[in-house]
Design a protein around this motif. Structure first.
Motif, PDB file in Angstrom:
ATOM      1  N   ALA A 171      34.425 -36.916 -13.885  1.00  0.00           N
ATOM      2  CA  ALA A 171      33.765 -38.039 -13.211  1.00  0.00           C
ATOM      3  C   ALA A 171      34.006 -37.959 -11.711  1.00  0.00           C
ATOM      4  O   ALA A 171      34.060 -38.978 -11.026  1.00  0.00           O
ATOM      5  CB  ALA A 171      34.270 -39.369 -13.763  1.00  0.00           C
ATOM      6  N   GLY A 172      34.140 -36.745 -11.219  1.00  0.00           N
ATOM      7  CA  GLY A 172      34.377 -36.548  -9.802  1.00  0.00           C
ATOM      8  C   GLY A 172      35.775 -36.047  -9.529  1.00  0.00           C
ATOM      9  O   GLY A 172      36.703 -36.279 -10.314  1.00  0.00           O
ATOM     10  N   TRP A 188      30.953 -34.738  -8.686  1.00  0.00           N
ATOM     11  CA  TRP A 188      30.292 -35.399  -9.818  1.00  0.00           C
ATOM     12  C   TRP A 188      28.771 -35.346  -9.749  1.00  0.00           C
ATOM     13  O   TRP A 188      28.099 -35.316 -10.784  1.00  0.00           O
ATOM     14  CB  TRP A 188      30.744 -36.861  -9.902  1.00  0.00           C
ATOM     15  N   GLN A 224      30.428 -35.452 -18.968  1.00  0.00           N
ATOM     16  CA  GLN A 224      30.402 -35.637 -17.513  1.00  0.00           C
ATOM     17  C   GLN A 224      29.585 -36.870 -17.160  1.00  0.00           C
ATOM     18  O   GLN A 224      28.502 -37.097 -17.696  1.00  0.00           O
ATOM     19  CB  GLN A 224      29.826 -34.427 -16.776  1.00  0.00           C
ATOM     20  N   THR A 276      27.303 -38.218 -14.501  1.00  0.00           N
ATOM     21  CA  THR A 276      26.503 -37.704 -13.397  1.00  0.00           C
ATOM     22  C   THR A 276      25.104 -38.303 -13.473  1.00  0.00           C
ATOM     23  O   THR A 276      24.827 -39.171 -14.295  1.00  0.00           O
ATOM     24  CB  THR A 276      26.488 -36.166 -13.389  1.00  0.00           C
TER      25      THR A 276
END
Length: 410
Positions: A182-183, A242, A256, A258
């Motif tokens: 998530a980044g 992300w 993920q 995104t």
């Protein structure tokens, strides 16, 4: 999507603070030479610039000149609005300061009977004190992508609650594949809003006059982000952040968070082995959600002919549905701002699911009245909670006080 400034700009509080006074309508046709000036930031997708120039050339009632603005569009626009009548029309997100200082004009009268066809959340994001100042152009959103095959192999159900998400991230952390990306900040930048919404809270209170997270449930929700960090399933230090699908496409993670814009690349890499989910709820009292944002077409109050500029905006972003559909769908995966068009643009598979998430659980990613200083205070608090294990209640008390003070100034 390319690098640099692009449609993902809605995810950050831009901080475009208007400075100058209101203008007047002199009755002349557009700018001093009779031309309407329309500004865009430089989109990363190939073909967008040619398309918007084609739209402008097709307008029958005035000459329209498109200006494409690479680089720091925000600062350039701020200076332009402060200093003069150009641009007549521009794209941005509505800021309360522009409204208070009368730098933009109301546009409610442009919608007519099409109002109910625009995604409600988008209109709310362009509204201040009950009045509309921007016509949404297209929708961007973010979702949780996952690999059904990897979840099935680990005996993990697609997560619909925060506890399930924490558990899934840990259990999917096997064989060199991490559970969730998530980044590279561990989700602080992009999950703060969804975490609030998961608890039934928001950045602002219902009346918009105070912070919406002065509630113990906020500390509980942000504590789940800390649990994700402690669980070992988060990918940190990925080659791209992300907003790029690289970690998911390259098999570095099973899940993920995104953007919708990455759907074509993701499905090209994994075919039918792709599922999507909204951000999970905290508990039964919370809600699933996705962030929703869009640039909108706005009219400079200092335009030499406000009515001519408004007529052009109505033609392009209310009447010309074929242009609206092309703008949103032909240069990457985005959704038109109107529900009737959005439902036709992605009508199968994960795309259809995402349309449903937007219409049922879309939340404003950057409310017009949410101050940049308040956003910084909250983001810093969430970072300390998630990454350093700081006391959530104490951190949020300080962020609440900062937000209350900053909101009160408006």
């Amino acid at each position: 999507m390319g690098t640099g400034v692009n449609r993902r700009s809605f995810l950050a509080v831009a901080g475009l603070l208007g400075l100058a006074a209101c203008g007047t309508n002199t009755g002349r046709g557009g700018s001093a030479d009779g031309t309407l000036r329309h500004w865009y930031h430089a989109y990363g997708e190939d073909g967008v610039q040619d398309a918007v120039r084609r739209y402008a050339a097709a307008y029958p009632d005035a000459k329209v000149e498109v200006q494409w603005n690479p680089g720091d569009y925000d600062s350039k626009l701020l200076t332009a609005l402060q200093n003069g009548a150009v641009p007549d029309v521009f794209e941005a997100q509505v800021k309360v300061d522009w409204v208070r200082q009368k730098q933009v004009v109301e546009l409610d009268d442009l919608l007519g009977d099409t109002r109910d066809d625009f995604v409600r959340t988008l209109l709310e994001a362009q509204t201040v004190d009950g009045r509309l100042y921007g016509i949404p152009q297209a929708i961007d959103t973010q979702v949780l992508y996952y690999r059904p095959s990897l979840l099935a192999k680990a005996g993990v159900a697609p997560p619909r609650s925060l506890d399930e998400l924490v558990d899934a991230a840990a259990r999917l952390n096997t064989g060199g594949v991490r559970g969730l990306f998530a980044g590279n900040d561990g989700g602080v930048a992009v999950l703060t809003g969804p975490l609030l919404w998961s608890a039934g809270l928001d950045f602002l209170s219902a009346d918009g006059n105070g912070p919406g997270f002065d509630d113990p449930r906020a500390a509980t929700a942000f504590g789940k982000l800390r649990a994700l960090h402690e669980g070992g399933g988060l990918l940190l230090g990925a080659p791209t952040d992300w907003a790029d699908p690289g970690a998911f496409v390259d098999g570095l993670v099973a899940m993920q968070w995104t953007g919708l814009w990455n759907l074509p690349k993701i499905t090209a890499a994994h075919g039918s082995d792709v599922g999507v989910l909204p951000f999970p709820r905290l508990d039964a009292a919370g809600a699933e959600s996705v962030p929703v944002g869009a640039f909108s077409a706005m009219v400079n109050s200092r335009s030499a002919d406000v009515e001519a500029a408004k007529a052009y905006v109505k033609w392009l972003w209310v009447e010309k549905t074929e242009y609206q559909t092309e703008f949103a769908t032909a240069f990457g995966a985005h959704l038109p701002a109107r529900a009737s068009l959005a439902s036709k643009s992605l009508d199968s598979g994960p795309g259809k699911d995402i349309v449903g998430f937007v219409t049922s659980g879309g939340r404003i990613a950057s409310p017009p009245r949410w101050p940049a200083a308040a956003n910084t205070a909250l983001s810093d608090a969430v970072s300390r909670i998630a990454r350093s294990g700081a006391d959530a209640s104490g951190e949020l008390r300080a962020a609440v006080e900062t937000a209350r003070r900053e909101i009160g100034r408006r």
